[in-house]
Design an enzyme around this catalytic site. Structure first.
Site, PDB file in Angstrom:
ATOM      1  CB  SER A   1      54.893 -45.796 120.844  1.00 13.80           C
ATOM      2  OG  SER A   1      55.679 -45.675 119.713  1.00 13.80           O
TER       3      SER A   1
ATOM      4  CE  LYS B   1      58.397 -43.976 120.324  1.00 15.82           C
ATOM      5  NZ  LYS B   1      57.633 -43.376 119.030  1.00 15.82           N
TER       6      LYS B   1
ATOM      7  CE1 TYR C   1      62.516 -46.630 119.991  1.00 20.28           C
ATOM      8  CE2 TYR C   1      62.374 -47.843 118.208  1.00 20.28           C
ATOM      9  CZ  TYR C   1      61.830 -46.929 118.864  1.00 20.28           C
ATOM     10  OH  TYR C   1      60.662 -46.454 118.549  1.00 20.28           O
TER      11      TYR C   1
ATOM     12  CE1 TYR D   1      54.026 -41.384 118.537  1.00 17.13           C
ATOM     13  CE2 TYR D   1      52.404 -42.720 118.307  1.00 17.13           C
ATOM     14  CZ  TYR D   1      53.777 -42.608 118.845  1.00 17.13           C
ATOM     15  OH  TYR D   1      54.416 -43.625 119.312  1.00 17.13           O
TER      16      TYR D   1
ATOM     17  CB  VAL E   1      52.381 -49.735 116.068  1.00 21.88           C
ATOM     18  CG1 VAL E   1      52.427 -48.189 115.609  1.00 21.88           C
ATOM     19  CG2 VAL E   1      53.761 -50.202 116.616  1.00 21.88           C
TER      20      VAL E   1
HETATM   21  O1  DON Z   1      59.761 -47.350 116.386  1.00 15.89           O
HETATM   22  C1  DON Z   1      58.786 -48.053 115.921  1.00 15.89           C
HETATM   23  O2  DON Z   1      58.183 -47.686 114.827  1.00 15.89           O
HETATM   24  C2  DON Z   1      57.922 -48.785 116.737  1.00 15.89           C
HETATM   25  N1  DON Z   1      58.761 -49.861 117.538  1.00 15.89           N
HETATM   26  C3  DON Z   1      56.881 -48.111 117.847  1.00 15.89           C
HETATM   27  C4  DON Z   1      56.087 -47.204 117.092  1.00 15.89           C
HETATM   28  C5  DON Z   1      54.773 -47.012 117.704  1.00 15.89           C
HETATM   29  O3  DON Z   1      54.367 -47.816 118.591  1.00 15.89           O
HETATM   30  C6  DON Z   1      54.017 -45.632 117.167  1.00 15.89           C
HETATM   31  N2  DON Z   1      52.818 -45.940 117.791  1.00 15.89           N
HETATM   32  N3  DON Z   1      51.620 -45.596 117.663  1.00 15.89           N
END
Ligand code: DON
Length: 309
Positions: A65, A68, A193, A245, A263
Site C-alpha cells: 500500500s 498508493k 495494480y 488506515y 502489508v
Molecule cells: O491490495 C492489497 O490488499 C495489497 N496489495 C495492499 C494492501 C496493503 O498494503 C494494506 N496495508 N496495510
C-alpha cells in the site's frame, strides 16, 4: 537537530524486537507469508552522505500500500486535482483498508480516499500509458528517481501471487465499474495494480522516498523537483489522515509523522523538518500495520520530537 542516530537506533531496534512476536505476517497474499516475522529494521535519511540504518535493513520487501502514495502523486501530476478528486474523495473511512462497505452506503458511490484499496484502484486506473508495460515503466522510473536507486524493479512472484488471489480487490473494481468510477478491463487494472504493489525496495530506498516527500518533492541527492510542492503537500496530508488506515487517529496522537504503511511490513515516514524514515517489520497487527514498526516510530518521534502537532 538529530545527531546520535547510530547508537540510538541500535537501542531502539532491540527494544521493539519483542513486539514482533505479537503480530502475524500477511498471508492473504501467499508469497508474503515467506517473510521472517522477527525481522525489524529502520533507515533514516537526513540529506547527509549516508543513511543511518539498523536491524535487517538490507532485506528487500514490496511496497504494497505504500505504492498508493506514489500513484496518487503521479495521477495528480498527470491530470490535476479536479480529475483525480472527481474519482476519489478526501475523507478517512474508519474501516479496514479492503472494505467494500462504504462503496455501497455512500452516495455517489466513489471511494472515500486514495489510501484504501478501492480508492487506490480508481487512482491506478488513471495512470497514463498505452499499455500496462508503459504505465509500470513510468511508475518505476518515478520510484527510481524518488529513491535515487536505478535498480528498483517489481517482484514477479509477489505480483503473480496477489493477482491470482485478489478476488476482493476484483469485486471492489467491478463494483466501481458498475457505478462508472472505473472503465476498462478489470483484470488489466488488477494486473497493473498488483505489479505496482509488488515494487521492491529496502529500508534505505524508503527513507529516501520519505525524504523527497519531506523536502516538498525534491530529489534526495540533487535537489531538483520531482513532485510539485503542492502535490507533495496533498499527498502528505493523506498520509496523516489515512496513511495508517483505521489506525490513523491513534497513530497521529502517538507518533504524529506523515506516514504510509503496507502489508509487507514497510512504513515510509516524511518528517517536515527534512527527515525521511524507512521501516520494515513484517509482523502486522490486525489492522495491517507493522507492530514493531509502529513502536519504533513512536520511540523515534518521542526521542527526537518529530510530531508535527
Ligand atoms: O491490495 C492489497 O490488499 C495489497 N496489495 C495492499 C494492501 C496493503 O498494503 C494494506 N496495508 N496495510
Amino acid at each position: 537537530m538529530v545527531c546520535r542516530y547510530e547508537e540510538d537506533l541500535k537501542v531502539m531496534i532491540e527494544k521493539v524486537r519483542k513486539y514482533t512476536g505479537s503480530g502475524n505476517v500477511a498471508d492473504y497474499i501467499p508469497a508474503l507469508s515467506k517473510a521472517n516475522p522477527h525481522d525489524v529494521a529502520v533507515a533514516i535519511f537526513d540529506g547527509s552522505d549516508t543513511c543511518f540504518s539498523e536491524g535487517e535493513y538490507r532485506k528487500l520487501f514490496t511496497l504494497q500500500s505504500i505504492s498508493k502514495v506514489l500513484t496518487l502523486a503521479l495521477a495528480l501530476m498527470d491530470y490535476g486535482e479536479e480529475v483525480v478528486f472527481n474519482k476519489v474523495g478526501m475523507e478517512p473511512t474508519g474501516d479496514p483498508f479492503n472494505s467494500i462497505a462504504k462503496l455501497e452506503s455512500h452516495i455517489p458511490s466513489k471511494p472515500l480516499n486514495p489510501m484504501i484499496n478501492a480508492g487506490a484502484l480508481a487512482v491506478s486506473s488513471l495512470i497514463k500509458g498505452g499499455t500496462n508495460e508503459e504505465k509500470l515503466a513510468r511508475l518505476l522510473q518515478f520510484v527510481r528517481e524518488l529513491s535515487g536507486n536505478e535498480k528498483i524493479n517489481f517482484n514477479k512472484e509477489v505480483a503473480k501471487s496477489e493477482f491470482e488471489t485478489a478476488d476482493l480487490n476484483r469485486s471492489l473494481a467491478y463494483f466501481m465499474k458498475q457505478h462508472h468510477v472505473l472503465s476498462g478491463d478489470v483484470d488489466e487494472l488488477l494486473d497493473f495494480y498488483t505489479k505496482q504493489c509488488a515494487i521492491e525496495v529496502d529500508c534505505e530506498d524508503l527513507a529516501k522516498i520519505g525524504y523527497a516527500l519531506a523536502h516538498h518533492g525534491e530529489h534526495p541527492n540533487d535537489s531538483y523537483s520531482i513532485i510539485p510542492t503542492e502535490i507533495a503537500r496533498l499527498v502528505k496530508t493523506f498520509m496523516v489522515t489515512c496513511g495508517m488506515y483505521n489506525a490513523s487517529g491513534e497513530f497521529a496522537i502517538r507518533v504524529g509523522i506523515p506516514a504510509k504503511s503496507g502489508v509487507s511490513g514497510g512504513i515510509v515516514g516524511a518528517v517536515p523538518c527534512g527527515i525521511g524514515i524507512g521501516i520494515y517489520g513484517p509482523a502486522l497487527d490486525e489492522k495491517g500495520n507493522s507492530v514493531a514498526g509502529m513502536k519504533l516510530l513512536e520511540l523515534l518521534s518521542t526521542q527526537y520530537h518529530l510530531s508535527i502537532f
